[in-house]
Every structure is written in C-alpha cells, then in structure tokens.
Design a protein around this motif. Structure first.
Motif, mmCIF file in Angstrom:
data_model
loop_
_atom_site.group_PDB
_atom_site.id
_atom_site.type_symbol
_atom_site.label_atom_id
_atom_site.label_comp_id
_atom_site.label_asym_id
_atom_site.label_seq_id
_atom_site.Cartn_x
_atom_site.Cartn_y
_atom_site.Cartn_z
ATOM 1 N N VAL A 63 15.882 -24.784 50.646
ATOM 2 C CA VAL A 63 15.757 -25.311 52.010
ATOM 3 C C VAL A 63 17.023 -24.999 52.801
ATOM 4 C CG1 VAL A 63 15.448 -27.404 53.391
ATOM 5 C CG2 VAL A 63 14.106 -27.075 51.310
ATOM 6 N N ALA A 64 18.178 -24.956 52.137
ATOM 7 C CA ALA A 64 19.416 -24.579 52.838
ATOM 8 C C ALA A 64 19.303 -23.164 53.390
ATOM 9 C CB ALA A 64 20.612 -24.682 51.883
ATOM 10 N N GLN A 65 18.816 -22.240 52.568
ATOM 11 C CA GLN A 65 18.666 -20.851 53.022
ATOM 12 C C GLN A 65 17.585 -20.756 54.094
ATOM 13 O OE1 GLN A 65 18.435 -17.984 49.851
ATOM 14 N NE2 GLN A 65 18.119 -16.267 51.234
ATOM 15 N N HIS A 66 16.495 -21.491 53.922
ATOM 16 C CA HIS A 66 15.435 -21.536 54.932
ATOM 17 C C HIS A 66 15.999 -21.998 56.280
ATOM 18 C CE1 HIS A 66 11.767 -22.797 57.029
ATOM 19 N NE2 HIS A 66 12.336 -23.978 57.172
ATOM 20 N N SER A 67 16.856 -23.013 56.254
ATOM 21 C CA SER A 67 17.435 -23.544 57.494
ATOM 22 C C SER A 67 18.251 -22.489 58.223
ATOM 23 C CB SER A 67 18.294 -24.770 57.187
ATOM 24 O OG SER A 67 17.511 -25.785 56.596
ATOM 25 N N LEU A 68 18.976 -21.676 57.463
ATOM 26 C CA LEU A 68 19.753 -20.592 58.073
ATOM 27 C C LEU A 68 18.844 -19.480 58.595
ATOM 28 C CD1 LEU A 68 22.666 -20.534 55.496
ATOM 29 C CD2 LEU A 68 22.756 -21.394 57.840
ATOM 30 N N LEU A 69 17.752 -19.230 57.893
ATOM 31 C CA LEU A 69 16.755 -18.263 58.377
ATOM 32 C C LEU A 69 16.152 -18.745 59.699
ATOM 33 C CD1 LEU A 69 14.759 -15.845 58.132
ATOM 34 C CD2 LEU A 69 13.356 -17.316 56.641
ATOM 35 N N VAL A 70 15.787 -20.009 59.762
ATOM 36 C CA VAL A 70 15.203 -20.558 61.000
ATOM 37 C C VAL A 70 16.212 -20.458 62.142
ATOM 38 C CG1 VAL A 70 14.259 -22.630 62.117
ATOM 39 C CG2 VAL A 70 13.575 -22.052 59.782
ATOM 40 N N GLU A 71 17.485 -20.732 61.852
ATOM 41 C CA GLU A 71 18.492 -20.610 62.908
ATOM 42 C C GLU A 71 18.611 -19.164 63.392
ATOM 43 O OE1 GLU A 71 23.101 -20.816 64.190
ATOM 44 O OE2 GLU A 71 22.563 -20.510 62.100
ATOM 45 N N ARG A 115 15.087 -6.428 62.100
ATOM 46 C CA ARG A 115 15.165 -6.236 60.651
ATOM 47 C C ARG A 115 16.314 -7.041 60.039
ATOM 48 N NH1 ARG A 115 11.240 -4.961 57.767
ATOM 49 N NH2 ARG A 115 12.706 -4.358 56.149
ATOM 50 N N SER A 116 17.350 -7.319 60.809
ATOM 51 C CA SER A 116 18.507 -8.054 60.277
ATOM 52 C C SER A 116 18.112 -9.427 59.738
ATOM 53 C CB SER A 116 19.576 -8.207 61.358
ATOM 54 O OG SER A 116 19.054 -8.898 62.480
ATOM 55 N N ILE A 117 17.050 -9.991 60.282
ATOM 56 C CA ILE A 117 16.600 -11.311 59.842
ATOM 57 C C ILE A 117 16.089 -11.261 58.401
ATOM 58 C CG2 ILE A 117 14.715 -12.983 60.216
ATOM 59 C CD1 ILE A 117 15.503 -12.826 63.211
ATOM 60 N N HIS A 118 15.588 -10.103 57.986
ATOM 61 C CA HIS A 118 15.067 -9.974 56.620
ATOM 62 C C HIS A 118 16.157 -10.134 55.565
ATOM 63 C CE1 HIS A 118 10.843 -8.565 57.427
ATOM 64 N NE2 HIS A 118 11.376 -8.616 58.635
ATOM 65 N N ALA A 119 17.422 -10.007 55.962
ATOM 66 C CA ALA A 119 18.526 -10.217 55.020
ATOM 67 C C ALA A 119 18.552 -11.654 54.502
ATOM 68 C CB ALA A 119 19.853 -9.879 55.686
ATOM 69 N N PHE A 120 17.960 -12.575 55.268
ATOM 70 C CA PHE A 120 17.920 -13.980 54.862
ATOM 71 C C PHE A 120 16.814 -14.260 53.836
ATOM 72 C CE2 PHE A 120 20.242 -14.234 58.825
ATOM 73 C CZ PHE A 120 21.179 -15.210 58.580
ATOM 74 N N LEU A 121 16.023 -13.251 53.478
ATOM 75 C CA LEU A 121 14.887 -13.463 52.585
ATOM 76 C C LEU A 121 15.181 -13.133 51.123
ATOM 77 C CD1 LEU A 121 12.083 -12.092 54.906
ATOM 78 C CD2 LEU A 121 12.425 -14.474 54.240
ATOM 79 N N ASP A 122 16.356 -12.649 50.836
ATOM 80 C CA ASP A 122 16.736 -12.376 49.448
ATOM 81 C C ASP A 122 17.354 -13.664 48.904
ATOM 82 O OD1 ASP A 122 17.305 -11.142 47.057
ATOM 83 O OD2 ASP A 122 19.135 -10.194 47.790
ATOM 84 N N PRO A 123 16.659 -14.390 48.004
ATOM 85 C CA PRO A 123 17.156 -15.708 47.582
ATOM 86 C C PRO A 123 18.574 -15.661 47.005
ATOM 87 C CG PRO A 123 14.882 -15.418 46.907
ATOM 88 C CD PRO A 123 15.346 -14.073 47.410
ATOM 89 N N TRP A 124 19.382 -16.610 47.468
ATOM 90 C CA TRP A 124 20.783 -16.699 47.068
ATOM 91 C C TRP A 124 20.944 -17.660 45.893
ATOM 92 C CZ3 TRP A 124 21.885 -18.386 52.719
ATOM 93 C CH2 TRP A 124 21.772 -17.289 53.580
ATOM 94 N N PRO A 125 22.005 -17.490 45.114
ATOM 95 C CA PRO A 125 22.349 -18.514 44.119
ATOM 96 C C PRO A 125 22.599 -19.857 44.817
ATOM 97 C CG PRO A 125 23.646 -16.519 43.776
ATOM 98 C CD PRO A 125 22.926 -16.352 45.086
ATOM 99 N N VAL A 126 22.392 -20.933 44.096
ATOM 100 C CA VAL A 126 22.534 -22.276 44.660
ATOM 101 C C VAL A 126 23.892 -22.475 45.321
ATOM 102 C CG1 VAL A 126 22.776 -24.707 43.988
ATOM 103 C CG2 VAL A 126 20.827 -23.393 43.186
ATOM 104 N N THR A 127 24.949 -22.075 44.641
ATOM 105 C CA THR A 127 26.288 -22.308 45.191
ATOM 106 C C THR A 127 26.519 -21.532 46.485
ATOM 107 O OG1 THR A 127 27.137 -20.621 43.677
ATOM 108 C CG2 THR A 127 27.382 -22.935 43.004
ATOM 109 N N GLU A 128 25.946 -20.335 46.575
ATOM 110 C CA GLU A 128 26.081 -19.552 47.809
ATOM 111 C C GLU A 128 25.303 -20.199 48.944
ATOM 112 O OE1 GLU A 128 25.200 -15.092 49.655
ATOM 113 O OE2 GLU A 128 25.034 -15.405 47.488
ATOM 114 N N ALA A 129 24.076 -20.634 48.671
ATOM 115 C CA ALA A 129 23.270 -21.299 49.698
ATOM 116 C C ALA A 129 23.968 -22.564 50.187
ATOM 117 C CB ALA A 129 21.887 -21.621 49.149
ATOM 118 N N GLN A 130 24.521 -23.319 49.260
ATOM 119 C CA GLN A 130 25.220 -24.560 49.610
ATOM 120 C C GLN A 130 26.408 -24.279 50.516
ATOM 121 O OE1 GLN A 130 26.141 -27.049 46.243
ATOM 122 N NE2 GLN A 130 27.854 -28.036 47.261
ATOM 123 N N GLU A 131 27.227 -23.317 50.121
ATOM 124 C CA GLU A 131 28.445 -23.024 50.881
ATOM 125 C C GLU A 131 28.118 -22.412 52.246
ATOM 126 O OE1 GLU A 131 32.036 -22.852 52.411
ATOM 127 O OE2 GLU A 131 31.405 -24.052 50.696
#
Length: 198
Positions: free
Chosen positions: A54-62, A169-185
């Motif tokens: 959900v953290a990564q999703h929130s950044l994608l939505v932004e 296309r730059s938005i698609h960079a947010f679709l590669d799932p990140w490790p938990v610690t990266e998403a958190q930070e």
C-alpha cells in the motif's frame, strides 16, 4: 447513555491508538510508513519477489495525480499520499470482502483518516472535488496494478475500473514491487518532503 468501548492498537512507536476514537496526537509517520509497507495490495496475489505494498501504491497514485494536475496544492498532494493511510491499522480490505462484510469498516476507516488528516493540518474530511480527484487517480493506479501485476485481462479491468487514461511511461517504474524496507523509506521520505514544502 452508553459509551463506545475503547479498542486499542499498540504501535511500534509505543503509541496506543484508540480505533474507535483515534487521536491525532497518536499518529506517527514512522508507524504509518512501517504498516503500509507491510500491507499487500490485492491480498498478496501479485507477481514478483516482493509484495506490492500500500505504501508503493500510495506513491503510484501520487505520481498519477501529479500527471493529471501538476499544479495541485501541497494540501491536495498530501491528501493523495495519505488516501489509504488508515490501512496501516486496518489493512487493505479487498473489494470482494467489502461486499461480504458491508459498510461496518467504513466508520473506523473514516475516523482514522480524520485523525491522520488533523495530525497533518488537513481538514478532517476531503472536499467532494478532492475525493473525486483522488478516486480518479486511484482507479488509474488500480487498472495498472490489475493488468500488470494481478493477472487481469485488459477488458476485465476496463469493466471494473473503467477505461484507462493515457499516462507517461515513467509511471510504470512504480509497478516493479519494492522490498519492504525500500517501500517504507520511500513513502516516509515523500511524506516528509511534501510536509516540508511551504
């Protein structure tokens, strides 16, 4: 007159959050970032080594919201980033299960969001126009996630989320799932950057 019982959730920060009457004073960014980075979108039914959080999703939505309205105010940007913030406490309830349980969760979700908004100096409830804008960006994100990560066919996703809008296309960079610690930070840093903006 009977009072609602107090239902507490203990956070890693040491804060105790009353789920039925949450205080803005008990909201901590570290707790939000920690929780959202560990909550899986799509109930974890996504491709990749890592969950799509959900953290990564929130950044994608932004990122999508920024494309739709690059001149949005700091308050709107912050509301977009925090649109799913209550899920750091209640998790991401998938749409089919929401149908099963009805609207019972909405009161808790609304109270949590209001406390979070007040903590950040936002109105407790977003305006109708802001809600529509967030929903628009959120649906675009859900379409991308559904088709790129969750195994939905394009036509199936269109029926559920509507026809997608053209996005860079730059938005698609947010679709590669990140490790938990990266998403958190990354979530924590982004909220701090937006709140630091005058």
């Amino acid at each position: 007159m009977s009072k609602e019982p107090r239902v507490w959730q203990r956070m890693l920060s040491g804060r105790r959050l009353d789920l039925l009457d949450p205080s803005p004073l008990d909201v901590e960014l570290d707790d939000i970032a920690h929780g959202l980075a560990r909550v899986a979108r799509w109930n974890g039914q996504t491709i990749g080594t890592h969950i799509f959080s959900v953290a990564q999703h929130s950044l994608l939505v932004e990122a999508i919201a920024d494309h739709l309205n690059p001149d949005m105010s700091r308050a709107w940007r912050l509301a977009v980033l925090l649109h799913d913030a209550p899920e750091y406490v209640i998790g991401d309830i998938i749409s089919p299960f929401k149908v099963v349980i009805g609207d019972a969760y909405k009161t808790v979700e609304a109270r949590l969001l209001a406390a979070i908004h007040i903590h950040y100096g936002l109105p407790p409830e977003p305006s109708a126009i802001l809600k529509r804008f967030i929903k628009r960006a959120d649906r675009q994100a859900a379409f991308l996630e559904a088709t790129k990560l969750a195994g939905f066919a394009r036509e199936e996703a269109i029926k559920i989320f509507g026809r997608p809008e053209p996005l860079p296309r730059s938005i698609h960079a947010f679709l590669d799932p990140w490790p938990v610690t990266e998403a958190q930070e990354r979530f924590r840093a982004r909220v701090q950057a937006v709140t630091a903006t005058p």
